[in-house]
Motif scaffolding. Structure first.
Motif, PDB file in Angstrom:
ATOM      1  N   UNK A  83       0.817  -1.210   0.000  1.00  0.00           N
ATOM      2  CA  UNK A  83       0.000   0.000   0.000  1.00  0.00           C
ATOM      3  C   UNK A  83       0.856   1.268   0.000  1.00  0.00           C
ATOM      4  N   UNK A  84       2.105   1.169   0.495  1.00  0.00           N
ATOM      5  CA  UNK A  84       2.996   2.314   0.394  1.00  0.00           C
ATOM      6  C   UNK A  84       3.273   2.670  -1.057  1.00  0.00           C
ATOM      7  N   UNK A  85       3.578   1.655  -1.856  1.00  0.00           N
ATOM      8  CA  UNK A  85       3.792   1.881  -3.287  1.00  0.00           C
ATOM      9  C   UNK A  85       2.522   2.423  -3.948  1.00  0.00           C
ATOM     10  N   UNK A  86       1.375   1.848  -3.594  1.00  0.00           N
ATOM     11  CA  UNK A  86       0.108   2.283  -4.192  1.00  0.00           C
ATOM     12  C   UNK A  86      -0.250   3.711  -3.775  1.00  0.00           C
ATOM     13  N   UNK A 279      16.166   3.803   9.397  1.00  0.00           N
ATOM     14  CA  UNK A 279      16.171   2.372   9.704  1.00  0.00           C
ATOM     15  C   UNK A 279      16.565   2.125  11.159  1.00  0.00           C
ATOM     16  N   UNK A 280      17.595   2.817  11.642  1.00  0.00           N
ATOM     17  CA  UNK A 280      18.044   2.627  13.027  1.00  0.00           C
ATOM     18  C   UNK A 280      16.941   2.989  14.023  1.00  0.00           C
ATOM     19  N   UNK A 389       8.546   7.581  13.331  1.00  0.00           N
ATOM     20  CA  UNK A 389       7.600   7.696  12.204  1.00  0.00           C
ATOM     21  C   UNK A 389       7.623   9.109  11.631  1.00  0.00           C
ATOM     22  N   UNK A 390       7.740  10.107  12.494  1.00  0.00           N
ATOM     23  CA  UNK A 390       7.835  11.487  12.033  1.00  0.00           C
ATOM     24  C   UNK A 390       9.075  11.673  11.169  1.00  0.00           C
ATOM     25  N   UNK A 391      10.198  11.116  11.608  1.00  0.00           N
ATOM     26  CA  UNK A 391      11.445  11.248  10.858  1.00  0.00           C
ATOM     27  C   UNK A 391      11.321  10.625   9.471  1.00  0.00           C
ATOM     28  N   UNK A 392      10.827   9.397   9.410  1.00  0.00           N
ATOM     29  CA  UNK A 392      10.704   8.713   8.118  1.00  0.00           C
ATOM     30  C   UNK A 392       9.763   9.435   7.175  1.00  0.00           C
ATOM     31  N   UNK A 393       8.790  10.164   7.725  1.00  0.00           N
ATOM     32  CA  UNK A 393       7.784  10.796   6.875  1.00  0.00           C
ATOM     33  C   UNK A 393       8.175  12.193   6.401  1.00  0.00           C
ATOM     34  N   UNK A 394       9.190  12.819   7.013  1.00  0.00           N
ATOM     35  CA  UNK A 394       9.473  14.203   6.629  1.00  0.00           C
ATOM     36  C   UNK A 394      10.863  14.445   6.060  1.00  0.00           C
ATOM     37  N   UNK A 404       8.792   5.575   1.399  1.00  0.00           N
ATOM     38  CA  UNK A 404       9.840   5.637   2.423  1.00  0.00           C
ATOM     39  C   UNK A 404       9.293   5.201   3.775  1.00  0.00           C
ATOM     40  N   UNK A 405       8.122   5.709   4.126  1.00  0.00           N
ATOM     41  CA  UNK A 405       7.496   5.295   5.384  1.00  0.00           C
ATOM     42  C   UNK A 405       7.295   3.788   5.397  1.00  0.00           C
ATOM     43  N   UNK A 406       6.736   3.273   4.284  1.00  0.00           N
ATOM     44  CA  UNK A 406       6.453   1.845   4.200  1.00  0.00           C
ATOM     45  C   UNK A 406       7.724   1.009   4.270  1.00  0.00           C
ATOM     46  N   UNK A 407       8.751   1.431   3.520  1.00  0.00           N
ATOM     47  CA  UNK A 407       9.976   0.651   3.460  1.00  0.00           C
ATOM     48  C   UNK A 407      10.676   0.583   4.804  1.00  0.00           C
ATOM     49  N   UNK A 408      10.803   1.730   5.474  1.00  0.00           N
ATOM     50  CA  UNK A 408      11.529   1.718   6.744  1.00  0.00           C
ATOM     51  C   UNK A 408      10.682   1.146   7.872  1.00  0.00           C
ATOM     52  N   UNK A 409       9.373   1.314   7.789  1.00  0.00           N
ATOM     53  CA  UNK A 409       8.502   0.612   8.742  1.00  0.00           C
ATOM     54  C   UNK A 409       8.643  -0.895   8.549  1.00  0.00           C
ATOM     55  N   UNK A 410       8.629  -1.327   7.266  1.00  0.00           N
ATOM     56  CA  UNK A 410       8.715  -2.758   6.978  1.00  0.00           C
ATOM     57  C   UNK A 410      10.051  -3.337   7.422  1.00  0.00           C
ATOM     58  N   UNK A 411      11.148  -2.665   7.049  1.00  0.00           N
ATOM     59  CA  UNK A 411      12.464  -3.168   7.439  1.00  0.00           C
ATOM     60  C   UNK A 411      12.652  -3.139   8.953  1.00  0.00           C
ATOM     61  N   UNK A 412      12.238  -2.030   9.571  1.00  0.00           N
ATOM     62  CA  UNK A 412      12.358  -1.933  11.022  1.00  0.00           C
ATOM     63  C   UNK A 412      11.530  -2.979  11.728  1.00  0.00           C
ATOM     64  N   UNK A 413      10.341  -3.219  11.204  1.00  0.00           N
ATOM     65  CA  UNK A 413       9.449  -4.186  11.825  1.00  0.00           C
ATOM     66  C   UNK A 413       9.933  -5.609  11.593  1.00  0.00           C
ATOM     67  N   UNK A 414      10.432  -5.897  10.387  1.00  0.00           N
ATOM     68  CA  UNK A 414      10.975  -7.233  10.129  1.00  0.00           C
ATOM     69  C   UNK A 414      12.163  -7.533  11.026  1.00  0.00           C
TER      70      UNK A 414
END
Length: 476
Positions: A83-86, A279-280, A389-394, A404-414
């Motif tokens: 959904x991030x890509x979409x 990511x960190x 989340x604020x950092x990844x989004x701005x 970017x939000x989706x990718x770093x949320x996904x990598x961080x969560x994985x």
């Protein structure tokens, strides 16, 4: 795809200069409710989880509970990426309708689960919807909020997660007491709460417009102008005064589609330091929160002999500390600044967690003592986690924001979120308090490491327009 004719626009400046109004409040409520839902889902499984090990319910094991939590997080990762890509491709508005629909279906399926696999698959589908919400909602909120208020609003919205967590913990008490309904019916009704919330959100979101920033970068200049004028009219009526003049004018070279390769190059080639930072921050907070909240019920029942039906009473106070942290500390992220506040909250949370790990290992904490320690830690850690989340989004260009939000949320969560509940489910299952304490120490090290990354790589974005923090790709 070939870019269309350049567009000169002052729309971002017009959005940023708006005073706070009922329009902004409506957007916060209609979109920010996502975090309430996620908090509800995570905490209710933490509260109800021990009861699901009983023969009269699903007869799961401690390891099953940790594994199911990992399924939920894995679903959230997949949902965030798709959904991030979409969201970047088709817009914010259409996607945040779709994702809430997926969530409703998933949570209803959870309520009717009959064994491990049906429960795990339903939780994965629920997470799939919630993960998709993160990308669409964070993008829309950042792009619709005034720059001078963006930090505190983002932290408040992310902090609302804990209002849902409180609802989940509080609801578990009467539902699992056996007084009003059977325990097997009660846990199912607990998940049904989320479906009711989701249906209400669908009605609210019809008032939220598409992001005019997204529209103008995708060549929809007329639609962007109409959306912006509609927003300005609503704000003008609400504040009953003339609006301040707009500032910066941008020249945009819009495209209908921004290829995935262009997005990846922007994040990894143009902004590699920012990518490492995002990511960190994401990995550290994901590991901390998923390690504690998915399995704290198991810690209480295994090491402190708390009855399974009383777990919610201990989780409920934790939500208070988590909710108050972003509210009390949020304004400082706009006044003192992003870098000192992000680094400070991560470092303090990590240091406090290390201390609690040793107290737990030496068996020096009662159930309420450990709960009090978590309240203090999460008062600080919740502001830190929200700032991730604020950092990844701005800090990335508008055209790549949702991805970017989706990718770093996904990598961080994985890396942090999926591994943590499964690992701690196993650690708790051993019955060895020091093994669990070592897990807490590892989480503390991740938080302190993230603080160091912020000091070295952080970007000061307080009060700055998004286009100044990261120039749009279409501006070049």
């Amino acid at each position: 795809m070939t870019a269309v004719s350049p567009i000169r626009t002052d729309i971002p400046a017009r959005i940023d200069r708006l005073p706070w109004s009922r329009f902004h409040l409506l957007v916060v409520i209609a979109l920010g409710i996502t975090w309430v839902l996620d908090g509800l889902e995570v905490t209710i499984i933490g509260s109800i989880g021990p009861m699901l090990t009983h023969p009269g319910t699903l007869a799961l094991t401690d390891q099953d509970i940790g594994t199911i939590a990992a399924w939920y997080v894995a679903g959230a990762v997949a949902g965030a990426l798709l959904f991030g890509w979409m969201t970047d491709r088709f817009g914010r508005r259409s996607i945040f309708y779709t994702t809430i629909g997926v969530y409703i279906v998933g949570v209803l399926a959870t309520a009717f689960a009959w064994d491990f696999w049906s429960f795990a698959l339903a939780r994965a589908l629920t997470g799939f919807g919630i993960g998709g919400e993160y990308a669409a909602i964070n993008s829309a909120i950042d792009e619709l909020m005034p720059a001078r208020l963006r930090g505190r609003i983002a932290l408040f919205i992310n902090g609302s997660y804990w209002a849902g967590a409180a609802a989940g913990a509080g609801a578990s008490l009467p539902l699992l007491s056996g007084t009003f309904v059977s325990v097997d019916t009660g846990w199912r009704l607990g998940f049904g709460i989320g479906a009711v919330f989701g249906i209400c959100i669908l009605a609210l979101r019809r008032f939220v417009p598409e992001s005019p920033r997204w529209q103008v970068t995708h060549g929809l200049a007329e639609e962007a102008e109409h959306t912006t004028r509609t927003i300005e009219d609503q704000v003008r009526r609400s504040v009953a005064s003339a609006l301040p003049p707009a500032g910066r004018v941008l020249t945009i070279h819009p495209r209908r589609v921004f290829g995935f390769g262009l997005i990846v190059r922007a994040m990894l080639t143009r902004h590699p330091g920012r990518s490492a930072l995002a990511l960190a921050l994401m990995v550290a907070q994901a590991f901390l929160y998923n390690s504690v909240f998915f399995t704290y019920g198991l810690v209480l029942t295994r090491f402190h002999a708390v009855p399974a039906g009383h777990v919610g009473a201990y989780i409920l106070p934790l939500t208070l500390g988590n909710f108050l942290g972003p509210i009390c500390l949020g304004p400082l992220f706009d006044t003192i600044g992003r870098k000192p506040m992000i680094a400070g909250t991560y470092a303090v949370a990590g240091a406090l967690l290390a201390g609690v790990a040793f107290l737990f290992g030496f068996d020096m904490l009662s159930a309420w003592g450990q709960t009090l320690c978590w309240m203090v830690i999460f008062f600080v850690a919740s502001a830190a986690a929200s700032s991730a989340y604020l950092t990844a989004s701005e800090i990335f260009p508008l055209e790549t924001r949702a991805m970017a939000i989706a990718l770093f949320y996904a990598l961080g969560t994985l890396l942090g979120g999926v591994t943590a509940p499964a690992l701690f489910g196993w650690l708790i299952g051993t019955g060895d308090m020091w093994l669990v304490a070592y897990g807490y120490l590892f989480a503390a090290g991740l938080m302190i490491g993230a603080a160091i990354c912020e000091v070295i790589l952080g970007v000061e974005a307080a009060g700055r327009p998004l286009e100044d923090v990261a120039a749009p790709l279409s501006e070049h």
